[in-house]
Write an enzyme that holds these catalytic residues in place. Structure first.
Site, short mmCIF file in Angstrom:
data_model
loop_
_atom_site.label_atom_id
_atom_site.label_comp_id
_atom_site.label_asym_id
_atom_site.label_seq_id
_atom_site.Cartn_x
_atom_site.Cartn_y
_atom_site.Cartn_z
N ARG A 33 43.57 55.96 37.24
CA ARG A 33 42.71 54.88 36.74
C ARG A 33 43.43 53.54 36.76
NH1 ARG A 33 41.06 57.08 32.05
NH2 ARG A 33 42.51 55.78 30.93
N TYR B 67 25.04 32.43 39.31
CA TYR B 67 24.46 33.64 39.90
C TYR B 67 23.59 34.33 38.83
CZ TYR B 67 24.72 38.18 42.34
OH TYR B 67 24.44 39.35 42.98
N ASP C 152 33.41 31.37 39.66
CA ASP C 152 32.94 32.29 40.70
C ASP C 152 33.16 31.56 42.02
OD1 ASP C 152 31.42 33.69 42.56
OD2 ASP C 152 29.87 34.22 41.12
N LYS D 225 31.38 40.14 49.58
CA LYS D 225 30.86 39.18 50.55
C LYS D 225 31.90 38.92 51.65
CE LYS D 225 27.38 39.14 47.74
NZ LYS D 225 27.23 38.33 46.56
C1 LIG Z 1 26.85 38.67 45.24
C2 LIG Z 1 27.41 37.73 44.27
C3 LIG Z 1 28.00 38.17 43.11
C4 LIG Z 1 28.04 39.62 42.70
O1 LIG Z 1 28.72 40.44 43.57
P1 LIG Z 1 28.34 41.98 43.72
O2 LIG Z 1 29.51 42.56 44.43
O3 LIG Z 1 27.06 42.02 44.48
O4 LIG Z 1 28.17 42.53 42.33
C5 LIG Z 1 28.55 37.24 42.26
N1 LIG Z 1 28.50 35.93 42.54
C6 LIG Z 1 27.93 35.46 43.65
C7 LIG Z 1 27.91 34.00 43.90
C8 LIG Z 1 27.34 36.34 44.55
O5 LIG Z 1 26.73 35.87 45.62
#
Ligand SMILES: *Cc1c(COP(=O)(O)O)cnc(C)c1O
Length: 402
Positions: free
Chosen positions: A64, A118, A194, A219
């Site tokens: 973990r 988001y 973010d 992404k």
């Molecule tokens: C997709 C996304 C997230 C979340 O990511 P996941 O891996 O889909 O949970 C957070 N912030 C932004 C700007 C995103 O586009």
């Protein structure tokens, strides 16, 4: 520190050589392989106790806490952020954001959140955090240094996202972080960003004053639309808090997913540069269309915060939006007519995507009043002329409607 994480190298070089751990590669394998394990066998009880006590982040203790495959990715990500101390991995970008917030917030605190955040981050704040007695107040993404007027005794954290992933305003992150640092309250104010759109290649967040920088690595890091994973990178001051709360919350990423993310990371600079170039060409091409109202792309002058983007960012990625004049029904007709652009959530992969988006549904601090439909594009690695021809068929379909 893994071999290849040398401070002196530029980011593209670090992408290639970062995280090459000796125990994984033996010095002879280029790409760190998958190291799967839950249980580690100790030679005797004394070694077991020593392992527990040392609580060394980088010796195998129990599955973990990760294995060398995950640490390799963590180290490679940390190396991309000058001033950073460490990175924790999470099973999704949403988990990364939420766990980072939980590592700093306590009941009674106030969280300030950018109004273009988001949407799942908003839901987490308005649901889960509210139930814990944490209040969230939303602010205009363009507030800049004016954020200090919102600070109160209970303000504990600021969640930023720049640009917003639907409306693409660029925030003055250095000004907001300076205001947070200058605040002399009961407790200090932690800034979280973010940084999924820019990645550390285009915005080095820690260096610009951010305390915790978050990636939905799903992404651009993964880049191939086949893995969910998130990361939080921070400097020394917040490292233990971040790490301990991730452990207490039981956050772990599979070594296979970490391996795929690390593999994607190796080519991130060429993918981003290619996607950036095609996205820019398409954005300028769209701006010439009579049907297009605004092109919401940080590198174009229409975009709110464009001057700040020029000052702070080293590039623009492949995600942007535009508005289409006329009825909202045009957006669906436009997107339905596309053949190369898929209709799907997420972005950052090598395939192009198109979606009608609805920023007016999620804003409270400064409502989105533009009446035109908004279409968001993720530009992939296809040929630019093919993409333009596809978009032209979208315009033809939209023209059929009033
Ligand atoms: C997709 C996304 C997230 C979340 O990511 P996941 O891996 O889909 O949970 C957070 N912030 C932004 C700007 C995103 O586009």
């Amino acid at each position: 520190m893994a071999k290849g994480d040398s401070e002196k190298h530029k980011a593209a070089t670090k992408l290639v050589s970062g995280g090459r751990r000796e125990e994984l590669t033996g010095g002879s394998v280029v790409n760190p392989p998958v190291w799967r394990a839950s249980t580690h066998l100790y030679p005797d009880v004394a070694a077991l106790e020593a392992g527990k006590k040392a609580d060394d982040e980088r010796s195998f203790f129990y599955g973990r806490r990760g294995s060398p495959t995950q640490w390799s990715l963590e180290e490679a990500l940390t190396a991309l952020e000058p001033g950073a101390h460490g990175t924790m991995l999470y099973p999704s970008g949403a988990a990364a954001i939420n766990c980072a917030l939980l590592s700093v917030l306590r009941p009674g605190d106030v969280l300030l959140m950018t109004d273009n955040a988001y949407d799942p981050s908003r839901s987490f704040a308005d649901g889960f955090l509210k139930n814990l007695g944490i209040e969230t107040r939303y602010f205009d993404p363009l507030i800049g240094a004016g954020i200090s007027e919102l600070f109160c005794e209970k303000t504990r954290a600021i969640l930023l996202e720049s640009p917003g992933s639907l409306t693409f305003e660029i925030a003055d992150i250095p000004a907001i972080c300076s205001a947070a640092k200058a605040h002399r309250g009961r407790r200090e104010i932690v800034t979280l960003l973010d940084n999924t759109w820019a990645t550390p290649l285009f915005f080095t967040a820690i260096e610009k004053g951010v305390d915790m920088t978050i990636l939905a690595a799903t992404k651009y890091v993964v880049g191939h639309s086949d893995v969910m994973i998130g990361s939080v990178t921070t400097h020394k001051r917040w490292w233990k808090k971040l790490r301990n709360s991730a452990r207490q919350l039981g956050q772990v990423v599979s070594p296979d997913d970490a391996y795929l993310a690390a593999r994607g990371l190796r080519t991130m600079s060429v993918r981003l540069r290619a996607q950036e170039a095609v996205a820019l060409e398409i954005a300028h091409w769209l701006a010439e269309h009579d049907e297009v109202g605004m092109v919401l792309h940080p590198a174009l002058p229409d975009c709110p915060g464009h001057e700040i983007w020029k000052r702070d960012f080293a590039g623009s990625s492949g995600l942007f939006a535009f508005t289409i004049r006329g009825s909202k029904a045009k957006a669906a007709a436009f997107v339905d007519a596309l053949e190369l652009f898929g209709i799907g959530y997420s972005w950052g992969g090598y395939e192009s995507l198109a979606l009608p988006v609805h920023p007016e549904r999620d804003r409270t601090a400064n409502p989105w009043t533009n009446p035109d439909a908004v279409i968001r594009l993720n530009i992939g690695l296809e040929d630019v002329d093919d993409l333009k021809a596809d978009l032209a068929s979208g315009f033809a379909a939209a023209r059929e409607l009033p």
